[in-house]
Design a protein around this motif. Structure first.
Motif, PDB file in Angstrom:
ATOM      1  N   GLY A 204     -42.038  44.967  60.605  1.00 26.77           N
ATOM      2  CA  GLY A 204     -42.972  44.761  59.512  1.00 26.77           C
ATOM      3  C   GLY A 204     -43.293  45.805  58.599  1.00 26.77           C
ATOM      4  N   LEU A 205     -42.927  47.009  58.925  1.00 25.71           N
ATOM      5  CA  LEU A 205     -43.104  48.174  58.049  1.00 25.71           C
ATOM      6  C   LEU A 205     -42.262  48.304  56.760  1.00 25.71           C
ATOM      7  CD1 LEU A 205     -44.520  50.910  60.279  1.00 25.71           C
ATOM      8  CD2 LEU A 205     -45.909  50.135  58.645  1.00 25.71           C
ATOM      9  N   LYS A 206     -40.987  48.009  57.304  1.00 21.89           N
ATOM     10  CA  LYS A 206     -39.955  47.989  56.630  1.00 21.89           C
ATOM     11  C   LYS A 206     -39.943  46.785  55.338  1.00 21.89           C
ATOM     12  CE  LYS A 206     -36.488  48.439  59.588  1.00 21.89           C
ATOM     13  NZ  LYS A 206     -35.461  48.336  60.263  1.00 21.89           N
ATOM     14  N   ILE A 207     -40.277  45.437  56.063  1.00 26.06           N
ATOM     15  CA  ILE A 207     -40.508  44.382  54.769  1.00 26.06           C
ATOM     16  C   ILE A 207     -41.451  44.697  53.881  1.00 26.06           C
ATOM     17  CG2 ILE A 207     -41.226  41.767  54.849  1.00 26.06           C
ATOM     18  CD1 ILE A 207     -40.018  41.614  57.804  1.00 26.06           C
ATOM     19  N   GLY A 208     -42.824  45.501  54.452  1.00 24.60           N
ATOM     20  CA  GLY A 208     -43.719  45.780  53.588  1.00 24.60           C
ATOM     21  C   GLY A 208     -43.401  46.870  52.563  1.00 24.60           C
ATOM     22  N   THR A 209     -42.509  47.607  52.854  1.00 24.35           N
ATOM     23  CA  THR A 209     -41.851  48.718  51.597  1.00 24.35           C
ATOM     24  C   THR A 209     -41.375  47.933  50.594  1.00 24.35           C
ATOM     25  OG1 THR A 209     -39.745  48.676  52.575  1.00 24.35           O
ATOM     26  CG2 THR A 209     -41.492  50.346  53.274  1.00 24.35           C
ATOM     27  N   LEU A 244     -35.038  51.505  27.919  1.00 24.47           N
ATOM     28  CA  LEU A 244     -36.386  52.043  28.870  1.00 24.47           C
ATOM     29  C   LEU A 244     -36.489  51.015  30.050  1.00 24.47           C
ATOM     30  CD1 LEU A 244     -38.602  54.133  29.291  1.00 24.47           C
ATOM     31  CD2 LEU A 244     -39.963  52.976  27.389  1.00 24.47           C
ATOM     32  N   VAL A 245     -36.449  49.677  29.768  1.00 24.52           N
ATOM     33  CA  VAL A 245     -36.454  48.737  30.653  1.00 24.52           C
ATOM     34  C   VAL A 245     -35.480  48.997  31.919  1.00 24.52           C
ATOM     35  CG1 VAL A 245     -36.188  46.409  31.484  1.00 24.52           C
ATOM     36  CG2 VAL A 245     -37.468  46.934  29.507  1.00 24.52           C
ATOM     37  N   TRP A 246     -34.388  49.351  31.685  1.00 25.59           N
ATOM     38  CA  TRP A 246     -33.404  49.623  32.600  1.00 25.59           C
ATOM     39  C   TRP A 246     -33.677  50.924  33.356  1.00 25.59           C
ATOM     40  CZ3 TRP A 246     -29.740  47.149  35.229  1.00 25.59           C
ATOM     41  CH2 TRP A 246     -29.483  45.570  34.778  1.00 25.59           C
ATOM     42  N   ALA A 247     -34.269  51.921  32.791  1.00 22.64           N
ATOM     43  CA  ALA A 247     -34.518  53.046  33.277  1.00 22.64           C
ATOM     44  C   ALA A 247     -36.098  53.041  34.029  1.00 22.64           C
ATOM     45  CB  ALA A 247     -34.979  54.108  31.917  1.00 22.64           C
ATOM     46  N   GLU A 248     -36.878  52.245  33.819  1.00 26.55           N
ATOM     47  CA  GLU A 248     -38.184  51.695  34.808  1.00 26.55           C
ATOM     48  C   GLU A 248     -37.252  51.282  35.766  1.00 26.55           C
ATOM     49  OE1 GLU A 248     -40.976  52.662  34.742  1.00 26.55           O
ATOM     50  OE2 GLU A 248     -41.533  53.199  32.600  1.00 26.55           O
ATOM     51  N   ILE A 249     -36.454  50.183  35.903  1.00 28.39           N
ATOM     52  CA  ILE A 249     -35.620  49.550  36.783  1.00 28.39           C
ATOM     53  C   ILE A 249     -35.019  50.373  37.872  1.00 28.39           C
ATOM     54  CG2 ILE A 249     -33.923  47.938  37.562  1.00 28.39           C
ATOM     55  CD1 ILE A 249     -34.769  46.228  35.001  1.00 28.39           C
ATOM     56  N   VAL A 250     -34.312  51.419  37.221  1.00 33.00           N
ATOM     57  CA  VAL A 250     -33.552  52.488  38.097  1.00 33.00           C
ATOM     58  C   VAL A 250     -34.596  53.359  39.032  1.00 33.00           C
ATOM     59  CG1 VAL A 250     -32.078  54.727  38.066  1.00 33.00           C
ATOM     60  CG2 VAL A 250     -31.677  52.651  36.534  1.00 33.00           C
ATOM     61  N   VAL A 251     -35.540  53.656  38.235  1.00 34.63           N
ATOM     62  CA  VAL A 251     -36.761  54.513  39.156  1.00 34.63           C
ATOM     63  C   VAL A 251     -37.312  53.467  40.151  1.00 34.63           C
ATOM     64  CG1 VAL A 251     -39.018  55.576  38.880  1.00 34.63           C
ATOM     65  CG2 VAL A 251     -37.240  55.866  37.105  1.00 34.63           C
ATOM     66  N   ALA A 252     -37.767  52.337  39.795  1.00 37.25           N
ATOM     67  CA  ALA A 252     -38.233  51.562  40.813  1.00 37.25           C
ATOM     68  C   ALA A 252     -37.025  51.250  42.071  1.00 37.25           C
ATOM     69  CB  ALA A 252     -38.433  49.979  40.178  1.00 37.25           C
ATOM     70  N   ALA A 253     -35.862  51.165  41.733  1.00 33.56           N
ATOM     71  CA  ALA A 253     -34.804  50.878  42.857  1.00 33.56           C
ATOM     72  C   ALA A 253     -34.555  52.366  43.865  1.00 33.56           C
ATOM     73  CB  ALA A 253     -33.544  50.698  42.075  1.00 33.56           C
ATOM     74  N   ILE A 254     -34.582  53.537  43.163  1.00 40.37           N
ATOM     75  CA  ILE A 254     -34.771  54.630  43.748  1.00 40.37           C
ATOM     76  C   ILE A 254     -35.881  54.844  44.489  1.00 40.37           C
ATOM     77  CG2 ILE A 254     -34.787  57.076  43.632  1.00 40.37           C
ATOM     78  CD1 ILE A 254     -33.075  56.936  40.968  1.00 40.37           C
ATOM     79  N   ALA A 255     -36.962  54.408  43.982  1.00 40.53           N
ATOM     80  CA  ALA A 255     -38.474  54.726  44.889  1.00 40.53           C
ATOM     81  C   ALA A 255     -38.510  53.708  46.150  1.00 40.53           C
ATOM     82  CB  ALA A 255     -39.523  54.439  44.005  1.00 40.53           C
ATOM     83  N   GLY A 256     -38.154  52.507  46.035  1.00 37.65           N
ATOM     84  CA  GLY A 256     -37.960  51.464  46.888  1.00 37.65           C
ATOM     85  C   GLY A 256     -36.834  51.744  48.039  1.00 37.65           C
ATOM     86  N   SER A 257     -35.626  52.433  47.611  1.00 38.81           N
ATOM     87  CA  SER A 257     -34.621  52.624  48.741  1.00 38.81           C
ATOM     88  C   SER A 257     -35.082  53.893  49.345  1.00 38.81           C
ATOM     89  CB  SER A 257     -33.383  52.898  47.594  1.00 38.81           C
ATOM     90  OG  SER A 257     -32.868  51.987  47.296  1.00 38.81           O
ATOM     91  N   ALA A 258     -35.861  54.732  48.725  1.00 41.75           N
ATOM     92  CA  ALA A 258     -36.484  56.062  49.506  1.00 41.75           C
ATOM     93  C   ALA A 258     -37.367  55.519  50.418  1.00 41.75           C
ATOM     94  CB  ALA A 258     -36.744  57.080  48.256  1.00 41.75           C
ATOM     95  N   TYR A 260     -38.109  52.681  51.956  1.00 38.07           N
ATOM     96  CA  TYR A 260     -37.457  52.020  52.999  1.00 38.07           C
ATOM     97  C   TYR A 260     -36.777  52.942  53.736  1.00 38.07           C
ATOM     98  CZ  TYR A 260     -34.568  48.409  55.590  1.00 38.07           C
ATOM     99  OH  TYR A 260     -34.171  47.667  56.521  1.00 38.07           O
ATOM    100  N   GLY A 261     -35.830  53.992  53.371  1.00 35.97           N
ATOM    101  CA  GLY A 261     -35.178  54.882  54.106  1.00 35.97           C
ATOM    102  C   GLY A 261     -35.845  55.760  55.052  1.00 35.97           C
ATOM    103  N   ILE A 262     -37.137  56.201  54.178  1.00 37.71           N
ATOM    104  CA  ILE A 262     -38.225  57.068  55.216  1.00 37.71           C
ATOM    105  C   ILE A 262     -38.760  56.295  56.689  1.00 37.71           C
ATOM    106  CG2 ILE A 262     -40.369  58.085  55.293  1.00 37.71           C
ATOM    107  CD1 ILE A 262     -40.008  58.746  52.186  1.00 37.71           C
ATOM    108  N   MET A 263     -39.321  54.789  56.128  1.00 38.42           N
ATOM    109  CA  MET A 263     -39.295  53.973  57.223  1.00 38.42           C
ATOM    110  C   MET A 263     -38.276  53.762  58.155  1.00 38.42           C
ATOM    111  SD  MET A 263     -42.549  53.351  57.436  1.00 38.42           S
ATOM    112  CE  MET A 263     -42.905  54.765  56.777  1.00 38.42           C
ATOM    113  N   ALA A 264     -37.059  53.647  57.892  1.00 44.41           N
ATOM    114  CA  ALA A 264     -35.856  53.527  58.794  1.00 44.41           C
ATOM    115  C   ALA A 264     -35.583  54.884  59.591  1.00 44.41           C
ATOM    116  CB  ALA A 264     -34.558  53.275  58.063  1.00 44.41           C
ATOM    117  N   LEU A 265     -35.944  55.980  58.896  1.00 44.75           N
ATOM    118  CA  LEU A 265     -35.841  57.383  59.654  1.00 44.75           C
ATOM    119  C   LEU A 265     -36.741  57.516  60.766  1.00 44.75           C
ATOM    120  CD1 LEU A 265     -34.200  60.063  59.609  1.00 44.75           C
ATOM    121  CD2 LEU A 265     -35.555  60.728  57.940  1.00 44.75           C
ATOM    122  N   ILE A 266     -37.909  57.105  60.251  1.00 40.21           N
ATOM    123  CA  ILE A 266     -39.104  57.418  61.280  1.00 40.21           C
ATOM    124  C   ILE A 266     -38.652  56.405  62.367  1.00 40.21           C
ATOM    125  CG2 ILE A 266     -41.399  57.065  61.579  1.00 40.21           C
ATOM    126  CD1 ILE A 266     -41.884  57.768  58.799  1.00 40.21           C
TER     127      ILE A 266
END
Length: 279
Positions: A204-209, A244-258, A260-266
């Protein structure tokens, strides 16, 4: 023509390297290298195709253009990141998941709540975000609070359903064994049922990220102050500032992956005993 040839060579090289990695003995290094090689190959092919076929930068900017825009817009990207990810998504995620976990404990303790809350939860979870967003903006204003409220609604019920299911994961024989040790409800909950529920809780936590970040960004399309990822994407599209739109998308993708990754690591540290964590 040179850029097209570059894209072809990059694709062949990346494919060959990934095939070679797939034939190696399983290891942590190989598992990390494979997606890294694929990502670099994809970016190289993207650059070569856009440059080689002279695709309009308004339609699809090259990765180098996006990277240059990110380098010159770090202040804007940081402000938007704080507004959307930290204030909107993270605060709503913590409140929503925490409230869902406590509600699941109450449902487990008082079964009659399950018959009343879960059907309502399924109904609310099916509501589209574009229908909830304007209402939340009217209730909580145009600041990050309304975005956090939308995130709370989006993550609450997936977390609730997974936690309730997890609390029922222990079998009758295990619960009977706890009763032979004269363990009451709370001791059984802490010693047996909560540990057994952890894989479901982390699911549930990973889905929520993912839901939290999507909810916070989309909610900003329907009312936001002059900052935030959703606001920036919406206004930049109107200005044809697609880099700039793609720059925001890249930042969002990095933030979302990080995230999710933190939850998976925990999860790996907490549920190391579960078969899903075994290599």
């Amino acid at each position: 023509m040179g850029w097209v040839l570059f894209a072809i060579v990059a694709w062949v090289a990346g494919l060959s390297l990934n095939v070679w990695l797939a034939r190696q003995r399983p290891s942590r290094g190989a598992s990390l290298a494979a997606p890294l090689v694929f990502g670099i190959t994809l970016i190289a092919v993207w650059e070569g195709v856009v440059r080689g076929f002279e695709i309009n930068q308004v339609l699809l900017p090259a990765p180098s253009v996006i990277a240059a825009r990110m380098a010159t817009s770090l202040d804007i990207l940081w402000i938007d990141f704080v507004q959307t990810v930290i204030k909107g998504a993270l605060s709503g995620y913590i409140i929503g998941c925490g409230a869902a976990f406590l509600t699941a404990l109450a449902i487990d303790r008082f079964p009659f709540l399950q018959r009343g809350l879960l059907p309502v939860g399924n109904f609310v979870a099916a509501l589209p975000i574009i229908g909830m967003a304007p209402i939340m903006v009217m209730w909580f204003g145009f600041g990050w609070q309304s975005k956090a409220a939308i995130v709370v609604v989006m993550v609450f019920f997936p977390m609730l359903v997974n936690t309730v299911q997890g609390l029922q994961a222990s079998d009758a024989m295990q619960r009977d064994l706890m009763r032979t040790y004269a363990a009451g409800y709370w001791r059984t909950l802490v010693k047996l049922r909560l540990p057994a529920a952890m894989p479901f809780v982390f699911n549930g936590l990973k889905i929520g990220t993912t839901l939290a970040l999507i909810g916070a960004i989309v909610a900003e399309f329907f009312g936001s102050p002059v900052l935030g990822m959703g606001f920036r994407i919406s206004t930049s599209v109107g200005q044809l500032a697609l880099d700039l739109v793609w720059a925001e998308i890249v930042v969002a993708a990095i933030a979302g992956s990080a995230f999710y990754g933190i939850m998976a690591l925990i999860e790996g540290r907490v549920t190391f005993w579960h078969p899903s964590q075994r290599n």
